[in-house]
Design a protein around this motif. Structure first.
Motif, mmCIF file in Angstrom:
data_model
loop_
_atom_site.group_PDB
_atom_site.id
_atom_site.type_symbol
_atom_site.label_atom_id
_atom_site.label_comp_id
_atom_site.label_asym_id
_atom_site.label_seq_id
_atom_site.Cartn_x
_atom_site.Cartn_y
_atom_site.Cartn_z
ATOM 1 N N ASN A 73 0.827 -1.209 0.000
ATOM 2 C CA ASN A 73 0.000 0.000 0.000
ATOM 3 C C ASN A 73 0.864 1.262 0.000
ATOM 4 O OD1 ASN A 73 -2.256 -1.548 -0.024
ATOM 5 N ND2 ASN A 73 -2.844 -1.151 2.098
ATOM 6 N N THR A 74 1.989 1.214 0.681
ATOM 7 C CA THR A 74 2.901 2.358 0.694
ATOM 8 C C THR A 74 3.441 2.610 -0.710
ATOM 9 O OG1 THR A 74 3.540 1.818 2.955
ATOM 10 C CG2 THR A 74 5.000 3.298 1.737
ATOM 11 N N SER B 14 2.082 1.692 -3.536
ATOM 12 C CA SER B 14 0.977 2.140 -4.392
ATOM 13 C C SER B 14 0.658 3.605 -4.159
ATOM 14 C CB SER B 14 -0.265 1.292 -4.137
ATOM 15 O OG SER B 14 -0.025 -0.042 -4.488
ATOM 16 N N ARG B 15 0.681 4.014 -2.899
ATOM 17 C CA ARG B 15 0.392 5.405 -2.564
ATOM 18 C C ARG B 15 1.427 6.341 -3.158
ATOM 19 N NH1 ARG B 15 0.793 5.057 2.652
ATOM 20 N NH2 ARG B 15 2.844 5.980 2.774
ATOM 21 N N LEU B 16 2.700 5.975 -3.037
ATOM 22 C CA LEU B 16 3.771 6.806 -3.586
ATOM 23 C C LEU B 16 3.661 6.910 -5.110
ATOM 24 C CD1 LEU B 16 6.851 5.598 -1.514
ATOM 25 C CD2 LEU B 16 5.612 7.740 -1.264
ATOM 26 N N LYS B 17 3.399 5.795 -5.761
ATOM 27 C CA LYS B 17 3.288 5.799 -7.227
ATOM 28 C C LYS B 17 2.080 6.612 -7.679
ATOM 29 C CE LYS B 17 3.294 1.422 -8.154
ATOM 30 N NZ LYS B 17 3.422 0.096 -8.766
ATOM 31 N N SER B 18 0.976 6.512 -6.946
ATOM 32 C CA SER B 18 -0.232 7.247 -7.309
ATOM 33 C C SER B 18 -0.008 8.751 -7.199
ATOM 34 C CB SER B 18 -1.385 6.825 -6.402
ATOM 35 O OG SER B 18 -2.513 7.608 -6.635
ATOM 36 N N ARG B 19 0.591 9.183 -6.110
ATOM 37 C CA ARG B 19 0.852 10.614 -5.923
ATOM 38 C C ARG B 19 1.833 11.130 -6.970
ATOM 39 N NH1 ARG B 19 1.370 10.789 0.686
ATOM 40 N NH2 ARG B 19 -0.841 10.398 1.092
#
Length: 90
Positions: A70-71, A73-78
């Motif tokens: 999840n970390t 994914s969050r970094l890639k999304s931002r």
């Protein structure tokens, strides 16, 4: 300090893994700083190239369980949001 032989080995392994994981996280942090500087300078081409390398390193870190899924994914999304916003302005 551990007394048992197995505990001593586990401690040695934990120290090695900690160093290796720290090196991976440091590399990711360096790439994130590089992308951020490119975004601030509004250098879309450089930002996209560095972002590609950053996404690859994040994926590898998640795969090797250095970073949680999840970390990553969050970094890639931002990151994708910021890159898309920069390229949309042009």
């Amino acid at each position: 300090m551990p007394i048992k032989k197995a505990a001593m080995k586990a401690l040695r392994q934990a120290k090695k893994r900690t160093l290796r994981n720290a090196k991976v996280k440091e590399g990711i942090a360096f790439l994130r700083r590089t992308v951020r500087k490119a975004l601030d300078a509004k250098d879309a081409k450089n930002a996209q190239e560095t972002a590609k390398a950053l996404i690859k390193s994040i994926d590898k870190a998640v795969q090797n369980k250095v970073m949680k899924m999840n970390t990553g994914s969050r970094l890639k999304s931002r990151l994708a949001k910021k890159i898309n916003a920069l390229t949309a302005k042009k």
